[in-house]
Enzyme design. Structure first.
Site, PDB file in Angstrom:
ATOM      1  N   ASN A   9       0.967  -1.160   0.204  1.00  0.00           N
ATOM      2  CA  ASN A   9       0.061   0.173  -0.024  1.00  0.00           C
ATOM      3  C   ASN A   9       0.959   1.141   0.107  1.00  0.00           C
ATOM      4  O   ASN A   9       1.362   1.461   1.123  1.00  0.00           O
ATOM      5  CB  ASN A   9      -0.988  -0.155   1.341  1.00  0.00           C
ATOM      6  N   LYS A  11       0.269   4.292  -0.291  1.00  0.00           N
ATOM      7  CA  LYS A  11      -0.518   5.414   0.367  1.00  0.00           C
ATOM      8  C   LYS A  11      -0.438   6.627  -0.565  1.00  0.00           C
ATOM      9  O   LYS A  11      -0.276   6.561  -1.770  1.00  0.00           O
ATOM     10  CB  LYS A  11      -0.213   5.531   1.695  1.00  0.00           C
ATOM     11  N   HIS A  93      -9.902   0.859   4.811  1.00  0.00           N
ATOM     12  CA  HIS A  93      -8.502   1.071   5.477  1.00  0.00           C
ATOM     13  C   HIS A  93      -8.728   2.198   6.717  1.00  0.00           C
ATOM     14  O   HIS A  93      -9.618   3.028   6.490  1.00  0.00           O
ATOM     15  CB  HIS A  93      -7.632   1.801   4.510  1.00  0.00           C
ATOM     16  N   GLU A  95      -7.121   4.555   7.600  1.00  0.00           N
ATOM     17  CA  GLU A  95      -7.003   5.957   7.294  1.00  0.00           C
ATOM     18  C   GLU A  95      -8.223   6.533   6.579  1.00  0.00           C
ATOM     19  O   GLU A  95      -8.596   7.834   6.745  1.00  0.00           O
ATOM     20  CB  GLU A  95      -5.514   6.089   6.586  1.00  0.00           C
ATOM     21  N   GLU A 165      -5.417  -4.980  10.632  1.00  0.00           N
ATOM     22  CA  GLU A 165      -4.557  -3.839  10.759  1.00  0.00           C
ATOM     23  C   GLU A 165      -4.675  -2.923  11.964  1.00  0.00           C
ATOM     24  O   GLU A 165      -5.483  -2.127  12.110  1.00  0.00           O
ATOM     25  CB  GLU A 165      -4.439  -2.867   9.476  1.00  0.00           C
ATOM     26  N   GLY A 171       2.315   2.582  10.943  1.00  0.00           N
ATOM     27  CA  GLY A 171       3.056   3.430  10.719  1.00  0.00           C
ATOM     28  C   GLY A 171       3.870   3.983  12.119  1.00  0.00           C
ATOM     29  O   GLY A 171       4.569   5.080  12.036  1.00  0.00           O
ATOM     30  N   SER A 211       3.158  -2.090  10.706  1.00  0.00           N
ATOM     31  CA  SER A 211       4.643  -2.018  10.821  1.00  0.00           C
ATOM     32  C   SER A 211       5.206  -3.419  10.550  1.00  0.00           C
ATOM     33  O   SER A 211       6.175  -3.952  11.226  1.00  0.00           O
ATOM     34  CB  SER A 211       5.026  -1.483  12.272  1.00  0.00           C
TER      35      SER A 211
HETATM   36  P1  13P Z   1       2.957   0.354   7.773  1.00  0.00           P
HETATM   37  O1  13P Z   1       3.442  -0.947   7.231  1.00  0.00           O
HETATM   38  O2  13P Z   1       3.586   1.789   7.170  1.00  0.00           O
HETATM   39  O3  13P Z   1       2.688   0.507   9.293  1.00  0.00           O
HETATM   40  O4  13P Z   1       1.324   0.579   7.276  1.00  0.00           O
HETATM   41  C1  13P Z   1       0.370  -0.621   7.085  1.00  0.00           C
HETATM   42  C2  13P Z   1      -0.864  -0.143   6.396  1.00  0.00           C
HETATM   43  O5  13P Z   1      -1.578   0.766   6.876  1.00  0.00           O
HETATM   44  C3  13P Z   1      -0.952  -0.761   5.017  1.00  0.00           C
HETATM   45  O6  13P Z   1      -2.180  -0.771   4.508  1.00  0.00           O
END
Ligand code: 13P
Length: 249
Positions: A9, A11, A93, A95, A165, A171, A211
């Site tokens: 991803n 992002k 997701h 976010e 997740e 992150g 992570s």
């Molecule tokens: P990270 O791997 O940066 O923690 O992000 C995970 C994520 O949100 C994947 O969709």
């Protein structure tokens, strides 16, 4: 047997040239036979058209609106992203839920639109730290699945994969322990089994995200109910992403 899936991803990262460079690096460095693992790259939608022509990896859209077309300024529909080369969709997701206020009901409509267009999707779920601290994490995640996913019938649900997740791990550099990941993945599989059947539950891939990196991927992927990963930060470098891919084989 269910598929192993490794999803990147990206992002809202990478300029166009950087995205092209990265997909070319993936082509060279991510050593997979596609029969073993399905790799999906959720690129910024602007680049889907170009990137999908440069690689055999599947390309997915990080976001879309559930309507097919019309007066929805700034939005993209499933037919639009598919016409540019996307073959997968990301839904739910954290976010999107937290920053953009996507509700369970909206996510349900997105799931329905994915099914109606026969497009494979990854449905994300996961709890905040306060929910885990209150020991309500399993109930919370299972409720998210009931709210937006479990209305599908047995045939429809097979189009989807699930990504767990935990929000506190995204992150942050703080990943779920193998015990925490396996506990949740097993609970998700158990609810699939209860709502559908053990056979359906065994066919649906459940990915871990949050992570996940080259150091912790091997132990996370060794968990019996972890069928792959949804990788954010560590998918922005092909070498790291390749190490994670090797951990899944
Ligand atoms: P990270 O791997 O940066 O923690 O992000 C995970 C994520 O949100 C994947 O969709």
């Amino acid at each position: 047997m269910r598929k192993k899936i490794l999803a990147a991803n990206w992002k809202m990262n990478l300029l166009r040239d950087e995205a092209i460079q990265l997909i070319n690096d993936f082509n060279k460095e991510v050593e997979l036979s596609s029969n073993e693992i399905e790799v999906v790259v959720f690129s910024p939608s602007l680049y889907i058209s170009e990137i999908s022509q440069l690689t055999d990896f599947k390309i997915g859209a990080q976001n879309f609106y559930f309507e097919k077309n019309g007066a929805f300024t700034g939005e993209l529909s499933i037919p639009q992203v598919k016409s540019c080369g996307a073959s997968q969709l990301l839904i739910g997701h954290s976010e999107r839920r937290q920053i953009f206020g996507e509700s369970d009901d909206l996510l349900k409509r997105k799931v329905d639109a994915a099914v109606e267009s026969n497009t494979p999707f990854i449905f994300c779920c996961g709890e905040a730290l306060e929910t885990r601290d209150a020991e309500r994490h399993i109930e919370f995640v299972v409720n998210q699945l009931h709210a937006s996913l479990f209305h599908l019938d047995e045939k429809q649900i097979l189009l989807g994969a699930i990504a767990y997740e935990p929000i506190w791990a995204i992150g942050t550099g703080r990943t779920a322990s193998t015990e925490q990941a396996e506990e949740m993945h097993a609970a998700i599989r158990e609810s699939l089994s209860y709502v559908y059947s053990p056979s359906i539950a065994n066919q649906i891939s459940i990915l871990y995200g949050g992570s996940c990196n080259a150091k912790n991927a091997t132990e996370l992927f060794a968990c019996p109910n972890v069928d792959g990963g949804l990788i954010g930060g560590a998918s922005l470098q092909s070498e790291t992403f390749n190490q994670i891919a090797k951990a899944l084989i």
